[in-house]
Design an enzyme around this catalytic site. Sequence first.
Site, PDB file in Angstrom:
ATOM      1  N   SER A  41      35.511  39.366  -8.475  1.00  0.00           N
ATOM      2  CA  SER A  41      36.507  40.122  -7.702  1.00  0.00           C
ATOM      3  C   SER A  41      36.951  39.229  -6.555  1.00  0.00           C
ATOM      4  O   SER A  41      36.443  38.113  -6.388  1.00  0.00           O
ATOM      5  CB  SER A  41      35.891  41.416  -7.141  1.00  0.00           C
ATOM      6  N   GLY A  78      29.279  31.188  -9.804  1.00  0.00           N
ATOM      7  CA  GLY A  78      27.833  31.357  -9.929  1.00  0.00           C
ATOM      8  C   GLY A  78      27.171  31.488  -8.578  1.00  0.00           C
ATOM      9  O   GLY A  78      27.828  31.483  -7.539  1.00  0.00           O
ATOM     10  N   HIS A 118      21.046  19.645  -5.523  1.00  0.00           N
ATOM     11  CA  HIS A 118      19.708  20.243  -5.592  1.00  0.00           C
ATOM     12  C   HIS A 118      19.049  20.060  -6.964  1.00  0.00           C
ATOM     13  O   HIS A 118      17.878  20.401  -7.129  1.00  0.00           O
ATOM     14  CB  HIS A 118      19.761  21.696  -5.135  1.00  0.00           C
ATOM     15  N   TYR A 141      17.480  27.510  -8.044  1.00  0.00           N
ATOM     16  CA  TYR A 141      18.915  27.194  -8.072  1.00  0.00           C
ATOM     17  C   TYR A 141      19.134  25.795  -8.673  1.00  0.00           C
ATOM     18  O   TYR A 141      19.960  25.625  -9.589  1.00  0.00           O
ATOM     19  CB  TYR A 141      19.460  27.297  -6.648  1.00  0.00           C
ATOM     20  N   ARG A 179      21.784  15.681   8.187  1.00  0.00           N
ATOM     21  CA  ARG A 179      21.659  15.496   6.736  1.00  0.00           C
ATOM     22  C   ARG A 179      23.030  15.403   6.083  1.00  0.00           C
ATOM     23  O   ARG A 179      23.282  14.583   5.192  1.00  0.00           O
ATOM     24  CB  ARG A 179      20.853  16.657   6.143  1.00  0.00           C
TER      25      ARG A 179
HETATM   26  P1  NAI Z   1      30.425  30.403  -3.224  1.00  0.00           P
HETATM   27  O1  NAI Z   1      29.145  31.152  -3.277  1.00  0.00           O
HETATM   28  O2  NAI Z   1      31.266  30.521  -2.009  1.00  0.00           O
HETATM   29  O3  NAI Z   1      31.329  30.793  -4.488  1.00  0.00           O
HETATM   30  C1  NAI Z   1      30.780  31.093  -5.752  1.00  0.00           C
HETATM   31  C2  NAI Z   1      31.645  32.130  -6.400  1.00  0.00           C
HETATM   32  O4  NAI Z   1      31.060  32.457  -7.665  1.00  0.00           O
HETATM   33  C3  NAI Z   1      31.756  33.429  -5.582  1.00  0.00           C
HETATM   34  O5  NAI Z   1      33.104  33.742  -5.318  1.00  0.00           O
HETATM   35  C4  NAI Z   1      31.084  34.464  -6.471  1.00  0.00           C
HETATM   36  O6  NAI Z   1      31.723  35.736  -6.442  1.00  0.00           O
HETATM   37  C5  NAI Z   1      31.211  33.834  -7.854  1.00  0.00           C
HETATM   38  N1  NAI Z   1      30.190  34.373  -8.748  1.00  0.00           N
HETATM   39  C6  NAI Z   1      28.862  34.507  -8.514  1.00  0.00           C
HETATM   40  N2  NAI Z   1      28.259  35.136  -9.532  1.00  0.00           N
HETATM   41  C7  NAI Z   1      29.222  35.392 -10.448  1.00  0.00           C
HETATM   42  C8  NAI Z   1      29.229  36.028 -11.715  1.00  0.00           C
HETATM   43  N3  NAI Z   1      28.112  36.527 -12.248  1.00  0.00           N
HETATM   44  N4  NAI Z   1      30.400  36.118 -12.368  1.00  0.00           N
HETATM   45  C9  NAI Z   1      31.548  35.639 -11.835  1.00  0.00           C
HETATM   46  N5  NAI Z   1      31.605  35.008 -10.638  1.00  0.00           N
HETATM   47  C10 NAI Z   1      30.450  34.905  -9.957  1.00  0.00           C
HETATM   48  O7  NAI Z   1      30.055  28.880  -3.500  1.00  0.00           O
HETATM   49  P2  NAI Z   1      30.911  27.570  -3.188  1.00  0.00           P
HETATM   50  O8  NAI Z   1      30.385  26.937  -1.962  1.00  0.00           O
HETATM   51  O9  NAI Z   1      32.347  27.858  -3.298  1.00  0.00           O
HETATM   52  O10 NAI Z   1      30.454  26.631  -4.409  1.00  0.00           O
HETATM   53  C11 NAI Z   1      31.157  26.623  -5.625  1.00  0.00           C
HETATM   54  C12 NAI Z   1      30.289  25.962  -6.674  1.00  0.00           C
HETATM   55  O11 NAI Z   1      29.953  24.654  -6.259  1.00  0.00           O
HETATM   56  C13 NAI Z   1      28.982  26.694  -6.950  1.00  0.00           C
HETATM   57  O12 NAI Z   1      28.704  26.629  -8.334  1.00  0.00           O
HETATM   58  C14 NAI Z   1      27.962  25.894  -6.170  1.00  0.00           C
HETATM   59  O13 NAI Z   1      26.680  25.974  -6.767  1.00  0.00           O
HETATM   60  C15 NAI Z   1      28.547  24.500  -6.243  1.00  0.00           C
HETATM   61  N6  NAI Z   1      28.144  23.679  -5.124  1.00  0.00           N
HETATM   62  C16 NAI Z   1      28.716  23.881  -3.882  1.00  0.00           C
HETATM   63  C17 NAI Z   1      28.357  23.087  -2.825  1.00  0.00           C
HETATM   64  C18 NAI Z   1      29.009  23.200  -1.492  1.00  0.00           C
HETATM   65  O14 NAI Z   1      28.717  22.365  -0.626  1.00  0.00           O
HETATM   66  N7  NAI Z   1      29.892  24.161  -1.243  1.00  0.00           N
HETATM   67  C19 NAI Z   1      27.317  22.049  -2.968  1.00  0.00           C
HETATM   68  C20 NAI Z   1      26.778  21.946  -4.314  1.00  0.00           C
HETATM   69  C21 NAI Z   1      27.192  22.730  -5.333  1.00  0.00           C
HETATM   70  C1  15L Z   2      24.568  23.497  -2.408  1.00  0.00           C
HETATM   71  O1  15L Z   2      24.306  23.380  -3.600  1.00  0.00           O
HETATM   72  C2  15L Z   2      25.090  24.763  -1.858  1.00  0.00           C
HETATM   73  O2  15L Z   2      25.945  25.407  -2.761  1.00  0.00           O
HETATM   74  C3  15L Z   2      25.823  24.603  -0.545  1.00  0.00           C
HETATM   75  O3  15L Z   2      25.932  25.890   0.069  1.00  0.00           O
HETATM   76  C4  15L Z   2      25.172  23.608   0.408  1.00  0.00           C
HETATM   77  O4  15L Z   2      24.080  24.161   1.013  1.00  0.00           O
HETATM   78  C5  15L Z   2      24.834  22.315  -0.314  1.00  0.00           C
HETATM   79  O5  15L Z   2      24.218  22.492  -1.572  1.00  0.00           O
HETATM   80  C6  15L Z   2      23.962  21.351   0.492  1.00  0.00           C
HETATM   81  O6  15L Z   2      23.018  20.816  -0.057  1.00  0.00           O
HETATM   82  O7  15L Z   2      24.277  21.125   1.657  1.00  0.00           O
END
Ligand code: NAI
Ligand code: 15L
Length: 269
Positions: A41, A78, A118, A141, A179
């Site tokens: 959503s 996710g 991670h 995770y 970091r």
């Molecule tokens: P976020 O948590 O802000 O966004 C993730 C989105 O996935 C959310 O909008 C959520 O509603 C959606 N979601 C969760 N469960 C779901 C489901 N069952 N079905 C459909 N949608 C679902 O995370 P962010 O920061 O935007 O990260 C995006 C991706 O990048 C993630 O996969 C995260 O693991 C990865 N990532 C992000 C990092 C960062 O620094 N922002 C670092 C490493 C990885």
């Molecule tokens: C991730 O995988 C997370 O999605 C993000 O929220 C940050 O915490 C990032 O790693 C990080 O390692 O800083």
Amino acid sequence: MKTPMKTHHRLLLTGAAGGLGTALRDRLKANCETLRLSDKSGVGEAQDGEEIVLADLANAAEVDAMVAGVDAIVHLGGISVEAAFGPILQANILGVYNLYEAARKHGVKRVVFASSNHVTGFYKQSETIHADHPARPDGLYGVSKAFGEDLSRFYFDRYGIETACVRIGSSFPEPKDRRMLATWLSFDDLHRLISACLSTPVLGHSIIFGMSDNAVTWWDNSRARHIGYVPQDSSDVFREAVYARTSAPDLDDPAAVYQGGAFVKAGPF
Ligand code: NAI
Ligand code: 15L
């Protein structure tokens, strides 16, 4: 920034309501004719050049409908932090399986998978690692992202679906702590990296660390030169400000020793 090529007719962005999805929403419209946005959503109304197909990643039928008709996928959806196994199982493990099964059935041949640093969070901050180092996840995770990387390798070897597993470091407007001076990835560089993954002639199954051109780094991307990613930003411009507002790390604290930072001691939930 140089405008990327419109390499795809219809591009799917999952996790479109999240932090990175929001940052990429406008940027990725330059890569395709139509950007299909998906999340559970919260993506709002479709704007010019957009369409919306909501889906819970854990629901195979919804994921099938989400994937039908697209040429390529940027999979950000996710759980994005350490959490209890139940939600991680649904969103990240079952979710990524549903995504690849739908891609196989619908003939989608290229995926950019948002993996995470991670996956290798239990390497030390004094080590430099590259894509061939074994996974050392720092929590459930990280384990779920390692599963996504292995699953995508299987779908490449068996079905020829190319995937870039982008082990994103820390993608935020600015590095929040010391970091993140090593792990920071600017939003513009994230978009450059995804554009490179979408446009390189031969992607194969590739692992690349998602980082800007930071002076301090723990990751060596030399095995991913074929992707053609050239970062143009750097955390270095934030160094003085970050040092001024943070104290020196306690080297007895695992969060300061390991690359995964505080994730190495998060939970159990
Ligand atoms: P976020 O948590 O802000 O966004 C993730 C989105 O996935 C959310 O909008 C959520 O509603 C959606 N979601 C969760 N469960 C779901 C489901 N069952 N079905 C459909 N949608 C679902 O995370 P962010 O920061 O935007 O990260 C995006 C991706 O990048 C993630 O996969 C995260 O693991 C990865 N990532 C992000 C990092 C960062 O620094 N922002 C670092 C490493 C990885
Ligand atoms: C991730 O995988 C997370 O999605 C993000 O929220 C940050 O915490 C990032 O790693 C990080 O390692 O800083």
